[in-house]
Write an enzyme that holds these catalytic residues in place. Structure first.
Site, PDB file in Angstrom:
ATOM      1  N   GLN A  65       0.810  -1.214   0.000  1.00 42.65           N
ATOM      2  CA  GLN A  65       0.000   0.000   0.000  1.00 42.65           C
ATOM      3  C   GLN A  65       0.843   1.263   0.000  1.00 42.65           C
ATOM      4  OE1 GLN A  65      -1.517  -1.021   4.153  1.00 42.65           O
ATOM      5  NE2 GLN A  65      -1.541   1.217   4.268  1.00 42.65           N
ATOM      6  N   CYS A  71      -5.079   0.180   3.994  1.00 40.45           N
ATOM      7  CA  CYS A  71      -4.908  -1.199   4.453  1.00 40.45           C
ATOM      8  C   CYS A  71      -6.215  -1.968   4.450  1.00 40.45           C
ATOM      9  CB  CYS A  71      -4.285  -1.207   5.840  1.00 40.45           C
ATOM     10  SG  CYS A  71      -5.340  -0.482   7.128  1.00 40.45           S
ATOM     11  N   HIS A 363      -4.672  -0.678  11.937  1.00 42.01           N
ATOM     12  CA  HIS A 363      -4.224  -1.281  10.685  1.00 42.01           C
ATOM     13  C   HIS A 363      -4.993  -2.570  10.423  1.00 42.01           C
ATOM     14  CE1 HIS A 363      -1.490  -1.975   7.388  1.00 42.01           C
ATOM     15  NE2 HIS A 363      -0.993  -3.084   7.907  1.00 42.01           N
ATOM     16  N   ASN A 384       0.535  -9.087   5.442  1.00 40.56           N
ATOM     17  CA  ASN A 384       0.484  -7.635   5.546  1.00 40.56           C
ATOM     18  C   ASN A 384       0.392  -7.020   4.156  1.00 40.56           C
ATOM     19  OD1 ASN A 384       0.539  -5.073   6.668  1.00 40.56           O
ATOM     20  ND2 ASN A 384       2.327  -5.460   7.942  1.00 40.56           N
TER      21      ASN A 384
END
Length: 450
Positions: A65, A71, A363, A384
């Site tokens: 990102q 996110c 997040h 992630n």
């Protein structure tokens, strides 16, 4: 209280007796707090070659990102990508959905939401708490599960090549500043018109037309149709020409996001379990209300494990700013020994940290696996969206992180779970009238997951 010189002198005398803190001083002044307090033993325990999980469902290439707060989009699109790759038998790591496409419409929807709320609060002074909150950040990046689910349903999805990233999608700070400037000056005009009892509908549309123009310059205009071509793992070529994002969603995404609900763990007497919660002024995408059912952590983790056993990765929101080594990709509650370093005690529990704004969802990522020991989770595999390296150094295990189970207990706040997995009493709670948190609650997605 007023500090006296005598009191400060006493503090100095006490500090001179602290041998451990003098050693810590030499390390911290050179290396910083976290690096000095980091446990090598924890890193060894959590890092490769121990990056193995008894239930492991996802090893796709990690997305990035970059300098944007998307996110919550990336995590959802990663879940959808997983199912598309599986359905179409695509080589892993060769397919990605366009984040820029939905980012465009999120900004437009958020601008429309802001203007509507400015008109609705026009009779309140600028120093009113709600008005001040609105104009403090007219345009931001944060979001939540229900928001991305609504965007997907309303605007569809497309492959990454259909609308690729730009400088402004990768780094949203400049665009947010420009749009905030534009929306604040629009707010002045709308407040005046509303207080003069004038109809603001046409003016709002003119203002949104300007926002659309800015977004087109920065992101490019989203294509109405595109071509989808791919080669599967058997080497067979496929093509689907002149397809719309909604047609692509209907044809290639086999899960229905309407079947998912936000399951949260927010402890505390003021947040009883078994109830549904909503948040004032969090309806950025009016087609879908942000709703959360609050459950004990053991129940939440049980749903996640059931999803993983079924072969499905899980979208989740957590406080990644707590006890996390970004480069090592390790999140553990005992990663940093700050108590020994400073000679002080940190003893707030999760409920207290949330109430005091010490910890909040910051997040969103994807849970890709779990390592079970004696029937209980020991560590979690996390996909992630920070890429595979940072400043030339590797990030985690090819971009994947690992979280201890105690870290999960303390800093995971929300997961998206299919309703069919919920306990009957939890499912029944969804039919009840939600408890409404005020707009300043730290769960508000306007300023939440980034």
């Amino acid at each position: 209280m007023r500090l006296s010189k005598e009191q400060i002198e006493k503090m100095s005398e006490d500090y001179q007796k602290m041998c451990c803190q003098h050693v810590a001083n030499r390390s911290v002044t050179k290396n910083g707090i976290l690096e000095s307090a980091e446990s090598v033993e924890v890193l060894k325990r959590m890092s490769p070659p121990n990056f193995a999980f008894s239930i492991d469902v996802d090893d796709q290439a990690v997305a990035n990102q970059k300098m944007s707060g998307r996110c919550w989009m990336f995590a959802c699109l990663n879940v959808l990508r997983f199912h598309i790759e599986k359905e179409l038998d695509l080589p892993k790591g060769t397919f990605e959905l366009s984040q820029a496409h939905l980012a465009f419409y999120n900004k437009l929807e958020r601008a429309a939401w802001f203007l509507e709320h400015i008109v609705a609060t026009a009779d309140k002074p600028l120093d009113d708490r709600e008005v001040d909150w609105l104009i403090s950040t007219p345009m931001a990046d944060g979001g939540d599960w229900d928001m991305i689910a609504a965007l997907v349903k309303k605007y569809g999805v497309m492959p990454h090549q259909g609308m690729a990233e730009t400088h402004c999608t990768n780094d949203t700070a400049e665009l947010n500043t420009v749009l905030s400037h534009l929306l604040r000056q629009d707010a002045i005009k709308l407040r005046q018109m509303a207080n003069e009892k004038k109809d603001t509908t046409a003016t709002q549309l003119e203002m949104l037309n300007e926002v659309y123009r800015v977004l087109c310059v920065c992101f490019g205009e989203p294509p109405k149709k595109f071509d989808f071509t791919y080669t599967d793992t058997k080497g067979k070529y496929h093509e689907d020409r002149d397809i719309t994002p909604l047609e692509f969603l209907k044809k290639y995404v086999k899960i229905n996001l309407d079947d998912y609900v936000g399951v949260i763990n927010v402890p505390g007497e003021e947040n009883p379990y078994g109830h549904v919660y909503a948040i004032q002024d969090s309806d950025q995408i009016p087609e879908r209300r942000n709703l959360y059912v609050n459950v004990p952590m053991d129940e939440l983790k049980g749903y996640v494990i059931e999803s993983l056993k079924a072969g499905d990765p899980v979208w989740f929101g957590s406080d990644v700013l707590q006890w996390c080594d970004r480069m090592a990709g390790v999140m553990a509650e005992d990663l940093y020994d700050l108590e020994a370093m400073f000679g002080v005690k940190f003893d707030m529990d999760k409920a207290q940290r949330f109430a005091m704004h010490e910890s909040l969802p910051t997040h969103a990522m994807t849970i890709a696996g779990v390592d079970m020991k004696d029937g209980k989770p020991d560590k979690w595999k996390i996909e992630n969206s920070w890429g595979v390296e940072n400043h030339g150094q590797k990030t985690g295990n090819n971009g994947y992180f690992v979280a201890s189970d105690k870290w999960f207990d303390n800093f995971v706040y929300e997961v998206a779970i299919p309703k069919k997995l919920l306990k009957p009493e939890t499912l029944k709670a969804l039919d009840s009238e939600p408890i409404v948190w005020p707009f300043w609650n730290t769960f508000n997605p306007v300023s939440g997951l980034k």
